[in-house]
Design a protein around this motif. Structure first.
Motif, PDB file in Angstrom:
ATOM      1  N   LEU A 124      -4.056  -2.027  -0.630  1.00  0.00           N
ATOM      2  CA  LEU A 124      -3.374  -1.293   0.573  1.00  0.00           C
ATOM      3  C   LEU A 124      -2.481  -1.812   1.362  1.00  0.00           C
ATOM      4  CD1 LEU A 124      -6.328   1.517   0.454  1.00  0.00           C
ATOM      5  CD2 LEU A 124      -4.400   1.402  -1.166  1.00  0.00           C
ATOM      6  N   LEU A 125      -2.614  -2.693   1.552  1.00  0.00           N
ATOM      7  CA  LEU A 125      -2.311  -3.670   2.864  1.00  0.00           C
ATOM      8  C   LEU A 125      -1.945  -5.302   2.103  1.00  0.00           C
ATOM      9  CD1 LEU A 125      -4.970  -2.287   5.604  1.00  0.00           C
ATOM     10  CD2 LEU A 125      -2.749  -1.711   5.281  1.00  0.00           C
ATOM     11  N   PRO A 126      -0.527  -4.747   0.627  1.00  0.00           N
ATOM     12  CA  PRO A 126      -0.660  -6.415   0.237  1.00  0.00           C
ATOM     13  C   PRO A 126       0.693  -7.710   1.809  1.00  0.00           C
ATOM     14  CG  PRO A 126       1.306  -4.617   0.309  1.00  0.00           C
ATOM     15  CD  PRO A 126       0.118  -3.822   0.980  1.00  0.00           C
ATOM     16  N   HIS A 127       0.444  -7.695   2.796  1.00  0.00           N
ATOM     17  CA  HIS A 127       0.933  -8.110   3.159  1.00  0.00           C
ATOM     18  C   HIS A 127       0.087  -8.762   4.068  1.00  0.00           C
ATOM     19  CE1 HIS A 127       1.081  -4.497   5.352  1.00  0.00           C
ATOM     20  NE2 HIS A 127       0.989  -4.643   6.884  1.00  0.00           N
ATOM     21  N   PHE A 128      -1.016  -7.966   3.941  1.00  0.00           N
ATOM     22  CA  PHE A 128      -2.241  -9.134   4.980  1.00  0.00           C
ATOM     23  C   PHE A 128      -3.267  -9.895   3.470  1.00  0.00           C
ATOM     24  CE2 PHE A 128      -2.624  -6.519   8.051  1.00  0.00           C
ATOM     25  CZ  PHE A 128      -2.501  -6.341   9.155  1.00  0.00           C
ATOM     26  N   LYS A 193      -8.142  -4.611  -0.355  1.00  0.00           N
ATOM     27  CA  LYS A 193      -7.263  -5.127  -1.366  1.00  0.00           C
ATOM     28  C   LYS A 193      -7.311  -4.578  -2.794  1.00  0.00           C
ATOM     29  CE  LYS A 193      -5.359  -7.827  -0.041  1.00  0.00           C
ATOM     30  NZ  LYS A 193      -3.852  -8.161   0.667  1.00  0.00           N
ATOM     31  N   ASN A 194      -9.077  -4.273  -3.299  1.00  0.00           N
ATOM     32  CA  ASN A 194      -8.219  -3.705  -4.957  1.00  0.00           C
ATOM     33  C   ASN A 194      -9.290  -2.452  -4.825  1.00  0.00           C
ATOM     34  OD1 ASN A 194      -8.325  -6.088  -5.888  1.00  0.00           O
ATOM     35  ND2 ASN A 194      -9.739  -6.680  -4.664  1.00  0.00           N
ATOM     36  N   LEU A 195      -8.405  -1.255  -4.649  1.00  0.00           N
ATOM     37  CA  LEU A 195      -9.008   0.118  -4.653  1.00  0.00           C
ATOM     38  C   LEU A 195      -8.177   0.370  -6.104  1.00  0.00           C
ATOM     39  CD1 LEU A 195     -10.029   2.262  -3.134  1.00  0.00           C
ATOM     40  CD2 LEU A 195      -7.396   3.507  -2.424  1.00  0.00           C
ATOM     41  N   SER A 196      -9.845   0.509  -6.981  1.00  0.00           N
ATOM     42  CA  SER A 196      -9.630   0.594  -8.181  1.00  0.00           C
ATOM     43  C   SER A 196      -9.299   2.866  -8.349  1.00  0.00           C
ATOM     44  CB  SER A 196     -10.750   0.447  -8.674  1.00  0.00           C
ATOM     45  OG  SER A 196     -11.073   1.292 -10.065  1.00  0.00           O
ATOM     46  N   VAL A 197      -8.345   2.876  -9.813  1.00  0.00           N
ATOM     47  CA  VAL A 197      -8.600   4.312 -10.026  1.00  0.00           C
ATOM     48  C   VAL A 197      -8.471   4.060 -11.360  1.00  0.00           C
ATOM     49  CG1 VAL A 197      -6.780   5.845 -10.147  1.00  0.00           C
ATOM     50  CG2 VAL A 197      -6.723   4.878  -7.794  1.00  0.00           C
ATOM     51  N   ASN A 198      -8.743   5.073 -11.682  1.00  0.00           N
ATOM     52  CA  ASN A 198      -9.077   5.065 -13.200  1.00  0.00           C
ATOM     53  C   ASN A 198      -8.050   6.019 -13.939  1.00  0.00           C
ATOM     54  OD1 ASN A 198     -10.572   5.858 -16.132  1.00  0.00           O
ATOM     55  ND2 ASN A 198     -12.574   4.418 -15.090  1.00  0.00           N
TER      56      ASN A 198
END
Ligand SMILES: Cc1cc2nc3c(=O)[nH]c(=O)nc-3n(C[C@H](O)[C@H](O)[C@H](O)COP(=O)(O)OP(=O)(O)OC[C@H]3O[C@@H](n4cnc5c(N)ncnc54)[C@H](O)[C@@H]3O)c2cc1C
Length: 267
Positions: A124-128, A193-198
């Motif tokens: 969700l926040l790839p710049h960090f 950083k690793n929000l998972s969606v099926n």
């Protein structure tokens, strides 16, 4: 090649034919996939057409509850055959699942190789970096002492996203900032950083921007786009088994292959 037989049994006599009937998405434009059938009848192999550049479906309730929420810049990742495919950009939560440029582009990697269900990971926040995000969360906690964690996080992420995020991280919605432990912060960092969606599948091929698959390129002369099986038969555009990400590349494939096959056929 001596000509084309029409549906009404009429015959157009010609020495060259260029088949450019497109893929099978957006059927109302006339691209129904009948060109694949014509090529098959002429002895060509067709790599199975599948939706590409297409939104993704999920059965997860929390995703659908977020419909309408757009995230401007996320990184999405998916493991395919032991490798990670990755795209960055906008993501949109919808009533059926996930859409937006980052999702549409990553669907292209899934088109040929994916077996559903599969898991997609969203940063969700790839710049960090993880380290930077940890520091940022500690600063956020410091600044919001006495508040609920969910309210403190709303400064960092869209408010509607915070409750499902806390749930995924296994943190109580009523937890206060002052009660958050180091372990809680670590869990939050990992979830952000690793929000998972099926993911359960693609939207229907008719809604795809393009179809992957089509006439096997091994059966086409790359210098002229003439069939290697039938002299005088040429191909152009999406009917060929070539596709690309968004950004004008698919139109460019159509323009360039149309030019080459047309010029070759007219020689
Ligand atoms: C909504 C949408 C947005 C897109 N946006 C982009 C973009 O921004 N950038 C990009 O690069 N690509 C984009 N694309 C993809 C791009 O438009 C296609 O890859 C490209 O048009 C393919 O060109 P084509 O000539 O091979 O096929 P098509 O453009 O599909 O043309 C095929 C033509 O053949 C006709 N036809 C089919 N069967 C028959 C038949 N039996 N007899 C007679 N005529 C027939 C069809 O009516 C159609 O006119 C988009 C596609 C869609 C659907």
């Amino acid at each position: 090649m001596s000509g084309v037989v029409l549906k009404n049994s009429g015959i157009i006599a010609c020495r060259r034919v260029l088949l450019a009937t497109g893929g099978m998405s957006c059927r109302h434009t006339g691209s129904t996939g009948d060109g694949y059938q014509m090529a098959r009848m002429l002895g060509h192999s067709i790599i199975e057409p599948r939706p590409a550049l297409i939104p993704l479906l999920t059965g997860e309730r929390w995703v659908k509850d977020l419909r309408g929420v757009a995230l401007e810049n996320v990184r999405v990742r998916v493991a395919i055959g032991g490798r990670w495919a990755e795209q960055q950009g906008e993501l949109l939560f919808t009533h059926f699942g996930l859409s937006g440029p980052a999702i549409i582009n990553i669907s292209s990697f899934l088109s040929r190789n994916a077996a559903f269900p599969l898991e997609i990971k969203i940063d969700l926040l790839p710049h960090f970096s993880e380290e930077q995000l940890t520091g940022r969360l500690y600063a956020c906690m410091e600044h919001n002492r006495g508040k609920y964690l969910k309210n403190a996080l709303a400064g960092l992420l869209p408010q509607k996203l915070v409750p499902p995020l806390l749930e995924k991280a296994g943190l109580n919605q009523q937890k206060q900032v002052d009660q958050a432990s180091r372990k809680d912060i670590e869990k939050l960092v990992q979830t952000i950083k690793n929000l998972s969606v099926n993911i359960s599948g693609f939207r229907p091929i008719n809604e795809a921007i393009i179809s992957s698959g089509g006439i096997d390129t091994k059966e086409i002369n790359p210098s002229t786009l003439e069939s290697k099986k039938i002299k005088g038969l040429y191909f152009a555009g999406e009917i060929i088994d070539v596709d690309a990400l968004t950004g004008g590349y698919n139109l460019q494939i159509a323009f360039s292959s149309g030019y080459l096959s047309g010029a070759s056929a007219a020689k």
